[in-house]
Design a protein around this motif. Structure first.
Motif, PDB file in Angstrom:
ATOM      1  N   ARG A 120       0.809  -1.216   0.000  1.00 58.50           N
ATOM      2  CA  ARG A 120       0.000   0.000   0.000  1.00 58.50           C
ATOM      3  C   ARG A 120       0.847   1.274   0.000  1.00 58.50           C
ATOM      4  NH1 ARG A 120      -3.394  -2.421   4.944  1.00 58.50           N
ATOM      5  NH2 ARG A 120      -1.260  -3.189   5.295  1.00 58.50           N
ATOM      6  N   ASP A 121       2.157   1.140  -0.076  1.00 59.42           N
ATOM      7  CA  ASP A 121       3.022   2.312  -0.219  1.00 59.42           C
ATOM      8  C   ASP A 121       2.778   2.949  -1.584  1.00 59.42           C
ATOM      9  OD1 ASP A 121       4.036   1.639   2.214  1.00 59.42           O
ATOM     10  OD2 ASP A 121       5.973   0.929   1.465  1.00 59.42           O
ATOM     11  N   ARG A 122       2.772   4.275  -1.628  1.00 58.03           N
ATOM     12  CA  ARG A 122       2.489   4.962  -2.879  1.00 58.03           C
ATOM     13  C   ARG A 122       3.392   6.194  -3.061  1.00 58.03           C
ATOM     14  NH1 ARG A 122       0.586   0.892  -3.707  1.00 58.03           N
ATOM     15  NH2 ARG A 122      -1.410   0.307  -4.683  1.00 58.03           N
ATOM     16  N   VAL A 123       3.587   6.542  -4.345  1.00 57.99           N
ATOM     17  CA  VAL A 123       4.294   7.757  -4.750  1.00 57.99           C
ATOM     18  C   VAL A 123       3.353   8.552  -5.645  1.00 57.99           C
ATOM     19  CG1 VAL A 123       6.168   8.675  -6.183  1.00 57.99           C
ATOM     20  CG2 VAL A 123       6.631   6.851  -4.563  1.00 57.99           C
ATOM     21  N   VAL A 124       3.368   9.877  -5.502  1.00 54.74           N
ATOM     22  CA  VAL A 124       2.480  10.745  -6.281  1.00 54.74           C
ATOM     23  C   VAL A 124       3.307  11.830  -6.965  1.00 54.74           C
ATOM     24  CG1 VAL A 124       0.423  12.188  -6.251  1.00 54.74           C
ATOM     25  CG2 VAL A 124       0.685  10.367  -4.550  1.00 54.74           C
ATOM     26  N   TYR A 125       3.032  12.052  -8.240  1.00 50.78           N
ATOM     27  CA  TYR A 125       3.629  13.165  -8.983  1.00 50.78           C
ATOM     28  C   TYR A 125       2.519  14.081  -9.470  1.00 50.78           C
ATOM     29  CZ  TYR A 125       8.379  11.268  -9.175  1.00 50.78           C
ATOM     30  OH  TYR A 125       9.640  10.825  -8.853  1.00 50.78           O
ATOM     31  N   TYR A 126       2.732  15.391  -9.307  1.00 48.85           N
ATOM     32  CA  TYR A 126       1.737  16.365  -9.766  1.00 48.85           C
ATOM     33  C   TYR A 126       2.389  17.747  -9.820  1.00 48.85           C
ATOM     34  CZ  TYR A 126       1.485  17.688  -4.829  1.00 48.85           C
ATOM     35  OH  TYR A 126       1.801  18.100  -3.561  1.00 48.85           O
ATOM     36  N   LEU A 158       1.299  19.550 -17.089  1.00 50.91           N
ATOM     37  CA  LEU A 158       1.840  18.209 -16.849  1.00 50.91           C
ATOM     38  C   LEU A 158       0.716  17.221 -17.137  1.00 50.91           C
ATOM     39  CD1 LEU A 158       4.012  16.217 -15.757  1.00 50.91           C
ATOM     40  CD2 LEU A 158       2.982  16.553 -13.501  1.00 50.91           C
ATOM     41  N   ILE A 159       0.914  16.375 -18.123  1.00 46.19           N
ATOM     42  CA  ILE A 159      -0.120  15.423 -18.524  1.00 46.19           C
ATOM     43  C   ILE A 159       0.472  14.018 -18.565  1.00 46.19           C
ATOM     44  CG2 ILE A 159      -1.776  14.764 -20.309  1.00 46.19           C
ATOM     45  CD1 ILE A 159      -1.847  17.640 -21.223  1.00 46.19           C
ATOM     46  N   PHE A 160      -0.265  13.069 -17.991  1.00 47.85           N
ATOM     47  CA  PHE A 160       0.083  11.658 -18.063  1.00 47.85           C
ATOM     48  C   PHE A 160      -0.977  10.935 -18.889  1.00 47.85           C
ATOM     49  CE2 PHE A 160       1.735  13.098 -13.933  1.00 47.85           C
ATOM     50  CZ  PHE A 160       3.064  12.697 -14.017  1.00 47.85           C
ATOM     51  N   TYR A 161      -0.535  10.167 -19.879  1.00 47.25           N
ATOM     52  CA  TYR A 161      -1.423   9.252 -20.593  1.00 47.25           C
ATOM     53  C   TYR A 161      -1.046   7.842 -20.141  1.00 47.25           C
ATOM     54  CZ  TYR A 161      -2.379  13.224 -23.681  1.00 47.25           C
ATOM     55  OH  TYR A 161      -2.733  14.457 -24.175  1.00 47.25           O
ATOM     56  N   THR A 186       2.814   7.819 -20.991  1.00 49.02           N
ATOM     57  CA  THR A 186       3.387   8.891 -21.803  1.00 49.02           C
ATOM     58  C   THR A 186       3.327  10.182 -20.994  1.00 49.02           C
ATOM     59  OG1 THR A 186       2.712   7.873 -23.885  1.00 49.02           O
ATOM     60  CG2 THR A 186       3.204  10.222 -23.939  1.00 49.02           C
ATOM     61  N   LEU A 187       4.479  10.816 -20.851  1.00 45.31           N
ATOM     62  CA  LEU A 187       4.604  12.018 -20.028  1.00 45.31           C
ATOM     63  C   LEU A 187       4.823  13.232 -20.928  1.00 45.31           C
ATOM     64  CD1 LEU A 187       5.211  13.559 -17.324  1.00 45.31           C
ATOM     65  CD2 LEU A 187       7.580  12.809 -17.599  1.00 45.31           C
ATOM     66  N   LEU A 188       4.015  14.269 -20.727  1.00 44.90           N
ATOM     67  CA  LEU A 188       4.166  15.525 -21.461  1.00 44.90           C
ATOM     68  C   LEU A 188       4.312  16.664 -20.461  1.00 44.90           C
ATOM     69  CD1 LEU A 188       1.897  13.673 -23.185  1.00 44.90           C
ATOM     70  CD2 LEU A 188       2.089  15.619 -24.718  1.00 44.90           C
ATOM     71  N   VAL A 189       5.416  17.395 -20.579  1.00 46.06           N
ATOM     72  CA  VAL A 189       5.690  18.532 -19.704  1.00 46.06           C
ATOM     73  C   VAL A 189       5.952  19.752 -20.575  1.00 46.06           C
ATOM     74  CG1 VAL A 189       7.113  19.454 -17.843  1.00 46.06           C
ATOM     75  CG2 VAL A 189       6.755  16.997 -18.018  1.00 46.06           C
ATOM     76  N   SER A 190       5.287  20.839 -20.275  1.00 44.67           N
ATOM     77  CA  SER A 190       5.529  22.087 -21.001  1.00 44.67           C
ATOM     78  C   SER A 190       5.546  23.237 -20.013  1.00 44.67           C
ATOM     79  CB  SER A 190       4.463  22.322 -22.074  1.00 44.67           C
ATOM     80  OG  SER A 190       3.184  22.441 -21.490  1.00 44.67           O
TER      81      SER A 190
END
Length: 219
Positions: A120-126, A158-161, A186-190
């Motif tokens: 149940r360990d988790r990592v979050v990116y935002y 920041l968009i994740f597909y 798929t990671l998109l950063v602008s």
């Protein structure tokens, strides 16, 4: 001076001519103009080089951040894409959820890290207010929040597909969906640079990369 030149000319037999005051002033004027142009070019080159070094330092920070995300995703599992920012007081979901391009993707990615001690360990990116954050949630312990980008970087999008996040039997998916493919993100950063001086114009950047999970998704 005139008598000296006449004397030297008489003694040597060679006519000797001298520059007039006007000629000397013209030469000095040309020399001053050329010096001004050269110094101006030198100062401009130094300013351009300083800006390039500053921009490169900012891009190095962005590249390091995206490489960290890429590495974590590559060795992570149990992906859950959402548009809701995490709240420390609310438990993170431990199920899976894809957010493909056809549904618009997501801007928050939650997953189990490779070094998880508990399932149940988790990592979050935002991204929040133009800053990229990483939050680590060890199950039963306090969350750790890390700022991934510096103040001279402004992340505008920041968009994740996320594709293939479902389990093979639908038992651990939010919508009971299932698939038989490896998770792929798929990671998109602008965004743009955020220079400290108002006289410097920002530089825009767009980064896109696709990461496939290394672990065999056989659940």
């Amino acid at each position: 001076m005139k008598y000296l030149l006449t004397f030297l000319s008489t003694r040597t037999g060679v006519p000797i001519k001298a520059f007039t005051l006007v000629e000397i002033l013209v030469v000095l004027g040309l020399f001053s103009s050329i010096s001004t142009l050269v110094l101006g070019t030198l100062f401009n080159a130094q300013a351009i080089n300083s800006r390039l070094q500053e921009t490169q330092a900012i891009f190095d920070n962005i590249n390091l951040s995206t490489q960290t995300i890429t590495r974590d995703i590559r060795f992570g599992s149990d992906f859950y894409g959402t548009t809701t920012l995490p709240v420390v007081s609310v438990p993170l979901p431990t199920i899976r959820r894809s957010c493909p391009q056809s549904l618009g993707g997501c801007n928050v990615l939650i997953f189990k890290p490779a070094d998880a001690v508990d399932d149940r360990d988790r990592v979050v990116y935002y991204v929040n207010n133009g800053v990229l954050f990483k939050e680590e949630y060890p199950f039963g312990s306090s969350a750790t929040i890390s700022q991934m980008t510096a103040g001279d970087v402004l992340i505008e999008s920041l968009i994740f597909y996320v594709d293939g996040a479902q389990t093979s039997d639908g038992s651990n998916d939010e919508n009971a969906a299932f698939d038989y493919i490896q998770p792929r993100v798929t990671l998109l950063v602008s965004g743009r640079t955020n220079p400290g001086s108002t006289t410097k114009s920002p530089v825009r950047f767009n980064i896109q990369t696709t990461i496939s999970s290394r672990g065999i998704d056989n659940k």
